[in-house]
Design a protein around this motif. Structure first.
Motif, PDB file in Angstrom:
ATOM      1  N   GLU A 195       0.873  -1.183   0.000  1.00  0.00           N
ATOM      2  CA  GLU A 195       0.000   0.000   0.000  1.00  0.00           C
ATOM      3  C   GLU A 195       0.905   1.226   0.000  1.00  0.00           C
ATOM      4  O   GLU A 195       0.788   2.115   0.838  1.00  0.00           O
ATOM      5  CB  GLU A 195      -0.923   0.030   1.230  1.00  0.00           C
ATOM      6  CG  GLU A 195      -1.901  -1.120   1.319  1.00  0.00           C
ATOM      7  CD  GLU A 195      -3.005  -1.025   0.264  1.00  0.00           C
ATOM      8  OE1 GLU A 195      -3.669  -0.003   0.182  1.00  0.00           O
ATOM      9  OE2 GLU A 195      -3.167  -1.998  -0.492  1.00  0.00           O
ATOM     10  N   SER A 201      -9.356   0.154   1.421  1.00  0.00           N
ATOM     11  CA  SER A 201      -8.656   1.060   2.330  1.00  0.00           C
ATOM     12  C   SER A 201      -9.396   1.189   3.664  1.00  0.00           C
ATOM     13  O   SER A 201      -8.749   1.274   4.703  1.00  0.00           O
ATOM     14  CB  SER A 201      -8.352   2.405   1.674  1.00  0.00           C
ATOM     15  OG  SER A 201      -9.519   3.111   1.428  1.00  0.00           O
ATOM     16  N   HIS A 238      -5.893  -6.047  -1.866  1.00  0.00           N
ATOM     17  CA  HIS A 238      -6.573  -5.639  -3.100  1.00  0.00           C
ATOM     18  C   HIS A 238      -7.145  -6.827  -3.887  1.00  0.00           C
ATOM     19  O   HIS A 238      -8.295  -6.791  -4.331  1.00  0.00           O
ATOM     20  CB  HIS A 238      -5.608  -4.825  -3.970  1.00  0.00           C
ATOM     21  CG  HIS A 238      -6.165  -4.509  -5.316  1.00  0.00           C
ATOM     22  ND1 HIS A 238      -7.197  -3.615  -5.489  1.00  0.00           N
ATOM     23  CD2 HIS A 238      -5.882  -5.006  -6.546  1.00  0.00           C
ATOM     24  CE1 HIS A 238      -7.510  -3.563  -6.780  1.00  0.00           C
ATOM     25  NE2 HIS A 238      -6.729  -4.401  -7.441  1.00  0.00           N
ATOM     26  N   LYS A 292      -5.482   7.960  -1.310  1.00  0.00           N
ATOM     27  CA  LYS A 292      -4.794   6.956  -2.130  1.00  0.00           C
ATOM     28  C   LYS A 292      -5.161   7.277  -3.566  1.00  0.00           C
ATOM     29  O   LYS A 292      -6.335   7.271  -3.911  1.00  0.00           O
ATOM     30  CB  LYS A 292      -5.319   5.569  -1.735  1.00  0.00           C
ATOM     31  CG  LYS A 292      -4.785   4.416  -2.564  1.00  0.00           C
ATOM     32  CD  LYS A 292      -5.346   3.093  -2.046  1.00  0.00           C
ATOM     33  CE  LYS A 292      -4.871   1.919  -2.874  1.00  0.00           C
ATOM     34  NZ  LYS A 292      -5.349   0.629  -2.376  1.00  0.00           N
ATOM     35  N   CYS A 328      -0.171   6.011  -1.419  1.00  0.00           N
ATOM     36  CA  CYS A 328      -1.079   6.379  -0.319  1.00  0.00           C
ATOM     37  C   CYS A 328      -0.399   7.402   0.584  1.00  0.00           C
ATOM     38  O   CYS A 328       0.736   7.189   1.012  1.00  0.00           O
ATOM     39  CB  CYS A 328      -1.405   5.162   0.544  1.00  0.00           C
ATOM     40  SG  CYS A 328      -1.903   3.736  -0.394  1.00  0.00           S
TER      41      CYS A 328
END
Ligand SMILES: [Zn+2]
Length: 354
Positions: free
Chosen positions: A60, A259, A265, A150, A143
């Motif tokens: 991330e 998030s 993901h 993000k 992010c």
């Protein structure tokens, strides 16, 4: 006839054990910064003895990590960046390569206070997971922990000079990583095929990629080398297609959901896919060509076989989160989805995966 343009890395190399060729494919006399996933640092350091090996970046991709990397690259007078790793590693390398010759911080470009004018230094991307397609795209997802934002930094010239896809780099990677990144690739291939921005060129690539990933993903999760090769190739092809065609509502919803509930993901995409596809059915007869008859049942069987969940129960998705997800899902991906989805459609999709 639809107008379109296709942007791909100048040099795309695919095949087993190609990583060892990397030194020969770099510009002569360059000063290299290598950004690597933790498991391949040793290997890359041996392969490129003169290179500066960057400290690891986190998943991330935090803005702070890219900022530190850019300072290191500028102080070391780097003229070529190579990234050997997953999506965050490639996005970090891609961003730094673009910004090295420029003034200003990553943050200024991230928030649009400065604009990328054109090509940065040479950039090579070598994925070690099959899924993100970041070796083919012209954007980097970053992010900012300070603001919770993000978003993508993008410029057509951020596309890699060299995409080197060596499926051997994926051998032995853990089953859960293979499953979630592989489902990301599968969902990307299907969404690219159904996208409103798809064209004959991209569809011919993404559809074959979807079929190939669907057929071989279970084998790849079991670490069968031939299946790994097939999924790596499918993922690479998917990256070429969706870099042009965009994605769809699964990705639109997966970003804010991931998030706020901290869902990886690939898992977010894998779980959302059936609920979104049910709304796309009038536009999605092509699913029968990819999965066979009863496409969503076939999909669910593969999901279970690969050990992924069918809902977000374990991640604590609640009604309280809906508002945030609905407010933040209207991205470019959402606009590519074949069916128009209202806020209440998104809420109904979330009800199905709670
Ligand atoms: Zn994705």
């Amino acid at each position: 006839m639809q107008h379109y343009s296709i942007a791909v890395p100048r040099n795309i190399q695919f095949g087993e054990n190609l990583l060892q060729e990397l030194p020969l494919l770099l510009p002569p006399g360059c000063r290299v910064l290598a950004v690597c996933g933790s498991h391949c640092r040793r290997r890359v350091a041996d392969l490129l003895p003169g290179a500066v090996i960057a400290p690891p970046v986190r998943a991330e991709l935090p803005l702070e990590d890219v900022e530190n990397l850019l300072q290191l690259a500028r102080s070391e007078k780097i003229t070529a960046v190579i990234a050997v790793g997953g999506g965050s590693v490639m996005d970090a390398g891609k961003t730094v390569a673009a910004l090295i010759p420029l003034e200003g911080s990553v943050k200024e470009y991230f928030y649009g206070e400065r604009k990328i004018p054109g090509k940065g230094v040479f950039f090579a991307a070598c994925p070690t997971t099959s899924g993100t397609g970041a070796e083919m795209t012209s954007n980097a997802v970053i992010c900012d922990a300070a603001t919770g934002i993000k978003q993508s930094l993008r410029h057509p010239e951020m596309t890699a000079d060299l995409a080197l896809v060596d499926p051997v780099l994926t051998y032995g990677s853990p089953a859960d990583v293979t499953a979630s990144s592989g489902f990301d690739a599968l969902v990307q291939a299907v969404e690219a095929t159904l996208s409103r921005k798809a064209n004959t060129f991209t569809r011919s690539i993404s559809m074959i990629a979807a079929m190939q990933i669907f057929e071989h993903l279970a084998g790849a999760v079991e670490d069968d080398p031939q299946a790994r090769n097939a999924v790596a190739e499918g993922s690479m092809m998917t990256g070429i297609a969706f870099a042009q065609s965009g994605l769809g509502a699964v990705h639109g919803i997966a970003h804010p959901l991931g998030s706020i509930c901290r869902v990886p993901h690939g898992v977010a995409c894998a779980v959302l896919f059936p609920a979104v596809m049910r709304r796309n059915m009038p536009y999605a007869r092509i699913l029968n060509d990819i999965f066979g008859s009863d496409p969503l049942e076939k999909y669910q069987i593969l999901l279970r076989k690969c050990g992924l969940p069918g809902s977000f129960r374990d991640y604590g998705l609640k009604k309280d989160h809906y508002d945030f997800i609905i407010r933040n899902c209207r991205s470019g991906s959402m606009k590519c989805n074949p069916a128009d989805l209202s806020d209440s459609d998104v809420a109904a999709i979330l009800d199905e995966v709670c």
